[in-house]
Design an enzyme around this catalytic site. Structure first.
Site: not given
Ligand code: MRU
Length: 342
Positions: A52-54, A90, A193, A234, A244-245
């Protein structure tokens, strides 16, 4: 690969004929490496957040395209279908489609027998360029910081990228240069996270970290402990709005109220010039189970429902600076992202 100070963690590597991933669902308890042999397995790893993570999602998909080329046996339509399946894993991080677009373009010229080799070179290049971009952003972002405490959200480090990290790269770099003396990490509900991944990376790399529930951030700011909020992205729209998150937007509002500066750090592969503003960014909603339970145990009353958007959009007007490897954009609300592409 050269390893720098405070930079030991790597979570993604090519194993010769397969992709190896450090399974982020198991951290910090266990370090489990997955071996992925098909593009379908890569799509699942992205969907289920083993990776995960862009930027890390984009790099994994690039290696996944190498696997797809092998599986397609020269059938162009099949190759395209396998890439489309990875692209659907995603929706918010634009790095996924960015990487797949580069891979798609590469099979037009070579003979099918050469596809996998050509794509592997490109995947390695994307991976290496991401680490180099992170180091550059680390320098540029660190130079903006004088001293004091920083707060970060989610995980934007080596686990979320090819290595070193975006926002966490700036923090690594600023820590090494003695420009910060305290790092705070939001735990980042519901997937944790911050507490599971960011804290794990920083502890491993010898950078002291204090974890807090994100509900405590306002009090921390009011107490004067924070000089910068530093986060990743992201997707950055053309006007500088940032997805973003979930929780990032709230932090930006809090930072503005307390006169604290707000920095977004992301490579150009996260900037989507085809998305005019944050309104147009697709926001992923995940299963309510992630909110209603923790590590498989229920944490909400049986029968309650959950709303689980996993990203939000921070308007450009709340952002002081966006750092990319091509330079920084101060006051993105006034300037947008176009100067980076001149
Ligand atoms: O749902 P996740 O964990 O993939 O979300 C990740 C983030 O929101 C990160 O801040 C972003 O991808 C930047 S990572 C360098």
């Amino acid at each position: 690969m050269t390893q720098h100070l405070h930079d030991k963690v790597r979570a993604l590597e090519w194993g010769g004929d397969h992709l190896r991933l450090l399974d982020q669902r198991c951290l910090p308890e266990r370090e489990v490496w997955l071996q992925l042999n098909t593009s379908g397995a890569v799509a699942e790893a992205i969907r289920e957040m083993a990776v995960r993570g862009a930027p890390a999602i984009g790099i994994a998909a690039a290696y996944g395209a190498v696997l797809a080329a092998r599986e397609a046996h020269g059938d162009r339509d099949r190759f395209m279908r396998l890439l489309a399946a990875m692209g659907e894993a995603r929706p918010t991080a634009v790095n996924l489609e960015w990487a797949l677009k580069r891979m798609r373009a590469l099979i037009e010229r070579p003979a099918p027998a050469e596809w996998a080799d050509v794509l592997l070179l490109e995947a390695h290049a994307i991976h290496a360029a991401d680490i180099a971009a992170n180091r550059r952003m680390g320098e540029l972002g660190s130079a903006l910081i004088q001293s004091g405490g920083v707060l970060t959200h989610c995980n934007t480090g080596s686990l979320a990228t090819g290595g070193y990290g975006t926002a966490l790269g700036v923090i690594r770099s600023a820590w090494a240069a003695n420009r910060i003396d305290r790092v705070y990490a939001d735990e980042t509900r519901p997937w944790l996270q911050g507490s599971r991944l960011t804290a794990w990376e920083l502890v491993r790399d010898g950078i002291p970290v204090t974890v807090l529930c994100e509900g405590a951030a306002a009090g921390l700011m009011a107490a004067g402990k924070i000089d910068w909020v530093i986060v990743g992205a992201d997707r950055i729209a053309d006007n500088g709005d940032v997805a973003n998150k979930i929780g990032t937007y709230g932090l930006a509002v809090l930072a503005r109220h307390h006169g604290i500066r707000f920095m977004v750090v992301a490579p150009l592969s996260t900037v989507d010039r085809h998305t005019p503003s944050g309104k147009h960014i697709p926001i992923e909603t995940r299963s309510g189970e992630e909110v209603l339970s923790c590590a498989g145990k229920p944490t909400a009353a049986e029968g309650s429902r959950a709303w689980n958007p996993v990203f939000d959009v921070t308007p450009a007007g709340l952002i002081d600076v966006i750092v990319t490897e091509a330079g920084i954009v101060e006051n993105p609300a006034a300037n947008g992202m176009k100067s980076l592409f001149a």
